[in-house]
Design an enzyme around this catalytic site. Structure first.
Site, PDB file in Angstrom:
ATOM      1  CG  ASP A  91      45.579  45.761  36.963  1.00  0.00           C
ATOM      2  OD1 ASP A  91      46.312  44.725  37.664  1.00  0.00           O
ATOM      3  OD2 ASP A  91      44.681  45.230  36.153  1.00  0.00           O
ATOM      4  CG  ASN A 106      51.237  40.550  36.293  1.00  0.00           C
ATOM      5  OD1 ASN A 106      50.768  40.895  35.185  1.00  0.00           O
ATOM      6  ND2 ASN A 106      51.358  41.277  37.349  1.00  0.00           N
ATOM      7  NE  ARG A 107      47.221  41.983  31.598  1.00  0.00           N
ATOM      8  CZ  ARG A 107      46.797  42.024  32.793  1.00  0.00           C
ATOM      9  NH1 ARG A 107      47.498  42.313  33.753  1.00  0.00           N
ATOM     10  NH2 ARG A 107      45.406  42.191  32.683  1.00  0.00           N
ATOM     11  CG  HIS A 166      44.614  36.742  41.868  1.00  0.00           C
ATOM     12  ND1 HIS A 166      43.721  37.593  42.148  1.00  0.00           N
ATOM     13  CD2 HIS A 166      45.247  37.201  40.663  1.00  0.00           C
ATOM     14  CE1 HIS A 166      43.458  38.517  41.098  1.00  0.00           C
ATOM     15  NE2 HIS A 166      44.498  38.296  40.068  1.00  0.00           N
ATOM     16  CD  GLN A 206      50.055  43.838  38.752  1.00  0.00           C
ATOM     17  OE1 GLN A 206      51.139  43.843  38.689  1.00  0.00           O
ATOM     18  NE2 GLN A 206      49.057  44.490  38.198  1.00  0.00           N
ATOM     19  CG  HIS A 260      46.838  35.377  36.387  1.00  0.00           C
ATOM     20  ND1 HIS A 260      47.943  36.364  36.712  1.00  0.00           N
ATOM     21  CD2 HIS A 260      45.719  36.208  36.840  1.00  0.00           C
ATOM     22  CE1 HIS A 260      47.286  37.151  37.501  1.00  0.00           C
ATOM     23  NE2 HIS A 260      46.278  37.588  37.586  1.00  0.00           N
ATOM     24  CD  GLU A 298      47.500  39.855  41.707  1.00  0.00           C
ATOM     25  OE1 GLU A 298      48.221  39.182  40.880  1.00  0.00           O
ATOM     26  OE2 GLU A 298      46.689  40.466  41.341  1.00  0.00           O
ATOM     27  CE1 TYR A 337      40.486  38.075  42.328  1.00  0.00           C
ATOM     28  CE2 TYR A 337      39.190  40.263  42.274  1.00  0.00           C
ATOM     29  CZ  TYR A 337      39.812  39.085  41.753  1.00  0.00           C
ATOM     30  OH  TYR A 337      39.948  39.204  40.347  1.00  0.00           O
TER      31      TYR A 337
HETATM   32  C1  GAL Z   1      45.072  40.695  38.353  1.00  0.00           C
HETATM   33  C2  GAL Z   1      45.415  41.582  36.986  1.00  0.00           C
HETATM   34  C3  GAL Z   1      44.264  42.024  36.756  1.00  0.00           C
HETATM   35  C4  GAL Z   1      43.180  41.170  36.157  1.00  0.00           C
HETATM   36  C5  GAL Z   1      42.915  40.242  37.607  1.00  0.00           C
HETATM   37  C6  GAL Z   1      41.941  39.241  37.330  1.00  0.00           C
HETATM   38  O1  GAL Z   1      46.117  40.122  38.773  1.00  0.00           O
HETATM   39  O2  GAL Z   1      46.552  42.480  37.371  1.00  0.00           O
HETATM   40  O3  GAL Z   1      44.388  42.875  35.530  1.00  0.00           O
HETATM   41  O4  GAL Z   1      43.497  40.366  35.048  1.00  0.00           O
HETATM   42  O5  GAL Z   1      44.219  39.763  37.807  1.00  0.00           O
HETATM   43  O6  GAL Z   1      40.824  39.818  36.873  1.00  0.00           O
END
Ligand code: GAL
Length: 393
Positions: free
Chosen positions: A292, A122-123, A219, A329, A148, A357, A221
């Protein structure tokens, strides 16, 4: 004469048909070689597509099995490549987005498909944080912010892998002092275990030799109707969270906790993702381009309490999330745009997958109100998450 002509014609027809059949068989054979013959479902990519050398280290594909469930993992980024579980009709279904070879994972901007992200998932605002009075500067690889783990992070490193048995894979990675700007030699260990009853457990461990910050997560999907099988907006979602952490326009938390009540963030009862994901009257939805956001879990680190539940509308596949982590997240593929070719020639189209996440809250190193993400020498970082699959008929 006439008879001879018939014979010749018949011979030519038979020869032509045989040749055609054999071509078809060759095609079928070459198709079947695309899958790993050791797997019964044929949905797992071929291991040889993952066997190469990156940064001087060997990459591979490992397949874990237990009962009906199979999980394929590559040691490139410790990534989950496939998760195969039965749908409501018993058909094996791959619910994780991934590539059918290792190379695309390293190309272009990282989508983080299936990856372990770190050192800080995350950020981190403006790529800066202070520890023990010293300021550290990290890569700003997401607008003005750090995302990340930086330019390479842990998701583009080759981990050391050891498959312990049919259902357990241990991956380790030494992140050196100063790598991506973070202090301390960090020894990270991730263990993937496929439990009976279609559960995938991820155990995270780490130690450091200098004070540092750490936020590891996976992460993956997910599309519970099968990866590449259309929108996830009709999936139904429950998140066991009464509050979430609202963000600014760059997705950095404001530091406040906001009640989900009366907002599109209330998933305390099962609701379709699409029901409110485009509610442009909500500024947080606008900032996130949809969901998000970090949800503050009511489970408070109790791994026996359900953190989230998602149901695939077509497949009937249900995924329950259990975790020791304080946050989740929830990202619904708002930045997916069909520019990547995923397994089986499918595209990573807009909102065809979601991520859950489990982690500490974003930007924790700069947020005094958030639980600490600091790890000190002598301490053992230890956390776990379980993704449990079942079906609703
Ligand atoms: C997520 C994040 C999103 C985007 C994604 C990757 O974890 O919250 O904003 O960056 O990863 O595309």
């Amino acid at each position: 004469m006439h008879k001879n002509k018939v014979y010749i014609l018949s011979f030519l027809i038979i020869a032509f048909t045989a040749c055609n059949n054999s071509n078809q068989m060759n095609n079928e054979n070459s198709d079947s070689t695309k899958t790993d013959s050791s797997t019964s479902t044929g949905l797992i990519p071929e291991a040889k597509n993952f066997q190469t050398t990156i940064d001087g280290k060997q990459t591979n594909l490992y397949v874990l099995k237990n009962g009906n469930m199979q999980v394929a993992i590559t040691n490139y980024g410790a990534r989950i490549v496939s998760i195969i579980v039965p749908d409501k009709n018993g058909n094996p279904t791959d619910v994780a987005v991934g590539y059918d070879a290792v190379q695309p994972y390293g190309e272009g901007g990282d989508t983080y498909f299936g990856a372990i992200v770190g050192r800080y998932g995350n950020r981190i605002a403006k790529g800066k944080f202070k520890l023990d009075g010293k300021e550290y500067t990290l890569a700003t690889n997401n607008g003005a912010n750090h995302l990340h783990g930086g330019n390479k992070g842990f998701s583009r490193e080759v981990w050391d892998a050891q498959q312990q048995n049919d259902s357990t894979l241990v991956l380790t990675y030494l992140s050196k002092d100063g790598e991506e700007g973070y202090p301390g030699n960090l020894n990270a260990k991730v263990t993937y275990t496929v439990l009976s009853n279609d559960q995938l457990k991820i155990d995270y461990e780490a130690t450091t030799d200098k004070n540092t910050v750490l936020n590891l997560t996976n992460h993956t999907y997910f599309n519970l109707n099968g990866q590449g099988n259309g929108t996830i907006t009709n999936h139904s979602v429950m998140i066991n969270a009464s509050t979430y952490t609202p963000v600014d326009s760059t997705l950095i938390p404001t530091g406040k906790f906001e009640s989900v009540k009366g907002t599109p963030f209330d998933f305390t009862t099962p609701t379709a993702i699409g029901a409110r994901v485009n509610d442009s009257s909500n500024q947080q939805i606008k900032f996130g381009h949809g969901y998000d956001h970090n949800f503050v879990l009511n489970t408070k680190g109790n791994i026996d309490a359900k953190a989230a539940e998602v149901t695939g509308d077509e497949s009937g596949i249900v995924m329950d999330v259990y975790t020791l982590q304080p946050g989740l997240q929830f990202y619904v593929g708002n930045f997916m745009n069909g520019s990547h070719t995923i397994k089986n020639g499918k595209k990573d189209d807009y909102r065809t997958a979601f991520c859950m996440e489990t982690q500490h809250y974003p930007d924790s190193p700069n947020q005094p109100n958030f639980p600490s993400t600091e790890l000190k020498p002598g301490q053992q970082y230890k956390t776990s998450t379980i993704y449990a699959f079942s079906v609703k008929k």
